[in-house]
Structure formats: C-alpha cells, structure tokens
Design an enzyme around this catalytic site. Sequence first.
Site, PDB file in Angstrom:
ATOM      1  CB  ILE A 125      72.677  71.978  24.075  1.00 36.19           C
ATOM      2  CG1 ILE A 125      72.882  70.790  25.015  1.00 36.19           C
ATOM      3  CG2 ILE A 125      71.875  73.075  24.766  1.00 36.19           C
ATOM      4  CD1 ILE A 125      73.911  71.022  26.100  1.00 36.19           C
ATOM      5  CG  MET A 127      70.375  68.361  27.468  1.00 35.38           C
ATOM      6  SD  MET A 127      70.688  69.202  29.034  1.00 35.38           S
ATOM      7  CE  MET A 127      70.259  70.880  28.617  1.00 35.38           C
ATOM      8  N   GLY A 131      59.081  62.731  25.953  1.00 39.02           N
ATOM      9  CA  GLY A 131      58.729  61.992  27.171  1.00 39.02           C
ATOM     10  C   GLY A 131      59.062  62.742  28.447  1.00 39.02           C
ATOM     11  N   GLY A 133      61.431  66.511  30.161  1.00 40.42           N
ATOM     12  CA  GLY A 133      62.625  67.340  30.207  1.00 40.42           C
ATOM     13  C   GLY A 133      63.216  67.438  31.602  1.00 40.42           C
ATOM     14  CD  GLN A 242      79.112  78.754  31.929  1.00 41.80           C
ATOM     15  OE1 GLN A 242      80.151  78.553  32.555  1.00 41.80           O
ATOM     16  NE2 GLN A 242      79.076  78.877  30.618  1.00 41.80           N
ATOM     17  CD  GLU A 243      70.877  75.310  30.335  1.00 39.87           C
ATOM     18  OE1 GLU A 243      71.614  74.309  30.293  1.00 39.87           O
ATOM     19  OE2 GLU A 243      69.750  75.343  29.831  1.00 39.87           O
ATOM     20  CG  LEU A 338      50.814  99.355  36.983  1.00 34.96           C
ATOM     21  CD1 LEU A 338      52.256  99.220  37.439  1.00 34.96           C
ATOM     22  CD2 LEU A 338      50.176 100.613  37.571  1.00 34.96           C
ATOM     23  N   GLY A 341      44.303  98.006  29.080  1.00 37.03           N
ATOM     24  CA  GLY A 341      43.997  97.264  27.849  1.00 37.03           C
ATOM     25  C   GLY A 341      45.119  97.315  26.831  1.00 37.03           C
ATOM     26  N   GLY A 365      65.344  74.259  33.325  1.00 38.71           N
ATOM     27  CA  GLY A 365      64.960  73.678  34.617  1.00 38.71           C
ATOM     28  C   GLY A 365      63.811  74.480  35.199  1.00 38.71           C
TER      29      GLY A 365
END
Length: 380
Positions: A125, A127, A131, A133, A242-243, A338, A341, A365
């Site tokens: 999808i 969208m 420029g 989101g 839903q997303e 925790l 390294g 989002g």
Amino acid sequence: MERTVYSSEHRQFGESIAGFVADDLLPQLPRYRADGAVDRAAFARAGALGLLGLAIPSRFGGSQADDYRFHTVAIEQLAAATHGLSSTFTIHFDIATPYIVDLAVPSLAERVLPRLATGDAIAAIAMTEAGGGSDLAALTTRARRVDDGWVIDGSKTFITNGGIADVVVVAARTSDRGARGISLFVVEAPTAGFTPGPTLDKLGLHESNTAELFLDGVHVAEDALLGQVDGGFTHLMQRLPQERLSSAVANLAQARTVLGQALDHARTRSAFGTPIGSMQHNKFAFADLSARIEALSTFVDACIGAHVAGRLTTSDAARAKLLSAEVEHDVLDAAIQLSGGAGLMADNPIGQAWVDGRATRIWAGTSEVMREIIGRDLGL
Ligand SMILES: Cc1cc2nc3c(=O)[nH]c(=O)nc-3n(C[C@H](O)[C@H](O)[C@H](O)COP(=O)(O)OP(=O)(O)OC[C@H]3O[C@@H](n4cnc5c(N)ncnc54)[C@H](O)[C@@H]3O)c2cc1C
C-alpha cells in the site's frame, strides 16, 4: 495475566503460524536479510496456511476468517520473531488486501484476490511520498481521467514490499480539494511506467523490503478505482484504526520477546558475584516493564475485542499504537543496557531488535500524530 481474548480455535491457528515462523521463516532469515526481502516461496507457504486469505471471501479462494482475532493471533506470532517478518506479511494480508476486498468492483476483485490469497501475487500500500507521510492530505501523486480509465503520475517512498509487490494500492490526487480530492487505485505490476526503485538501505528490518515507487504515465483501467472518486481519504481514515491496532499487537509481541531474552540474560550473567537480574536496580526495572506490558496487554486485548464488535474508536487505536510503541522502546532500551557491550554486536538478537524496533514510533503514523489524534479526542 491469563488472556481471554482468544478461543482454542484462534490459539490453534496461532500455533500453525508459530510453526511456519519456526520451520520456514527463521531458518531463512539470514538469506532474507541479505536479499532485502522475503522470497516468494514463503508467500506461497503463507498462502497455503490460509494466512494471506484471512480477509478474503472464500468465493475468491480466501480463508475468510470473519473474525479479526485470527489476524491478531497470527500477527503476534510473526512479530514475536521479528518486526521485519511481521511487517512483510501484515502489509499484505491485514492492511492492503482489505481495501480491495471492501472497495474493488467485481472484475478487479476476481482478477487479483485469488492471487493474493495464494501468495502468487504480493500486495503493498503506497500512501507516503518524499514530501511527507504524516500529512496525507498533502500528497501530490496525481491521477487524471482518460477515456478508458486513469493515468497516474508521481512517486511514493518507504513502501513496504514495494520492490516485490504485484498489486499496489496507491493513493493519488484526483482533484485539488485537499483531503477531499484523494482517490485510491490498484496498480498491477508489470504495467508500463510503473517502476519500483532499488531496495532502500534501512538501518534495520532488512528482511522487510522497502522501496520507492515511480509512476510515470501509468495507465490503469476504470475498474482500478477503489471506492469513490475523491473518497480515498475517508476510505483511508476508516481503515487506519485497524492498521494501528495491528501495529500495537506487533509491538507488544516483540516487547514480550525482548523482555524474555533480557530476563534470560539477566538470570545467567553475573557481576560482583551475583546474577545481574537480582541486583535491585535491575530487578525493579524488570518489574516496572513487566507491569507495563501486562497492563498494556489488557488494553490491547480490549481494543481487539472492540474491533471485532465494530466499536474500536480512532482515538483508542491511537492510544494502543502510541503506548505499545513507547513501552516497546523502553523494553528495548533496558534490554540493550542490561546486555552490556554484547548487546551492541550486530549478531546479537537484542541489538538487532533494538535497531528494528525504532521504526515503530514512526511507521503507521508517528507517535506525535497519535498524540494529535488523542488530543483532538480530548477536545484540545
Ligand atoms: C520501514 C518503513 C516502512 C514503511 N512502510 C510504508 C508503507 O508500506 N506504505 C506507506 O505509505 N508508508 C510507509 N512508511 C512511511 C511511514 O508511514 C512514514 O514514514 C510516517 O508516516 C512518517 O512520515 P514521514 O516519514 O514523511 O515523516 P514526516 O511526516 O515528515 O514527519 C517528520 C516528523 O515531524 C513530526 N510531525 C509531523 N506532523 C506533526 C504534528 N502535527 N505534530 C507534531 N509533530 C509532527 C513527525 O511526528 C515526525 O517526528 C514506512 C516507513 C518506514 C520507516
């Protein structure tokens, strides 16, 4: 806390997806990461298991769950492994496909849904644009009407499955009326003028393909339109909760996995003659995170129940997405601290999860956009 949201049937399906993850996906993960994508064989297997067709009616070859909990129980299993695996499949079966199921005219549905159910075709999808989101209403990809359909020009970026998709739901501007001038189209690959860019080189999530999409005079037939002309923004807004819920489910599942890995490490790693987990500072950190995860889980399960009943509000979906991303972030940060390294080594699962997990406060989002939605709900 015992969860009551799932029946034995849901759990059984979840176990089949857990088997798919363990037997088919995880052994191939290094290859997927090197290739920058999951392969088509994995999609075919997901199709055979009924995962890809959950939203698709049986007359189009889908497994037609008619109960969103089959989606969430599957997403939990995928995301418990990695966010990259989860996003790859979730975008296909849970996010892009439902637009086609709900909004396609019969000729388009008959053409693409059977292939999406089997995994013969991969969905995406599109969208977001370079420029911006967050401000979807400002998108500039444009579709103009011609005698026998539409011609689309523009570009999209950060598209999950973008480089491997055969069926892409594309949001494009059809008039200059801001949010009320956007329509949704299905672009099928290959189509002249439709070109995915090279796989984008992300910091993590390498098994999840992400690409730009270029649309240069792409001609689509009349039946490629999804829903109403200029109604795309409304169609998007109706489905974004839903997303966001699906994102929250994934975030929580991954947070649980990482907390478990960190606990294992804290029980076995010693410093100053004692396991690091038994030191009060660390024990309390684990206690706080565990309490937050359990509380969040109750809320997310309530949101799943509300969605099944058709009552999930936009603001509650935003709350679930916001909180889950923030809790996951805190779990990841504590887990890597925790780990010492070792956590910063590229082959350490906690280190990899930490890099991958950063996306969850941005995609689907951003956390700021979620706060905006919640703020609006509070009348602010
Ligand atoms: C790995 C990955 C996969 C993705 N997959 C897809 C996909 O499949 N399809 C798709 O369409 N998109 C996808 N996206 C895009 C994603 O949805 C966007 O990145 C996201 O919506 C943010 O948009 P942006 O990157 O343009 O940031 P911008 O919108 O430019 O935002 C930049 C910053 O400004 C802040 N900001 C914006 N508006 C406000 C406001 N009103 N108040 C306060 N702060 C604000 C944001 O929170 C953010 O911190 C993906 C992104 C990633 C990283």
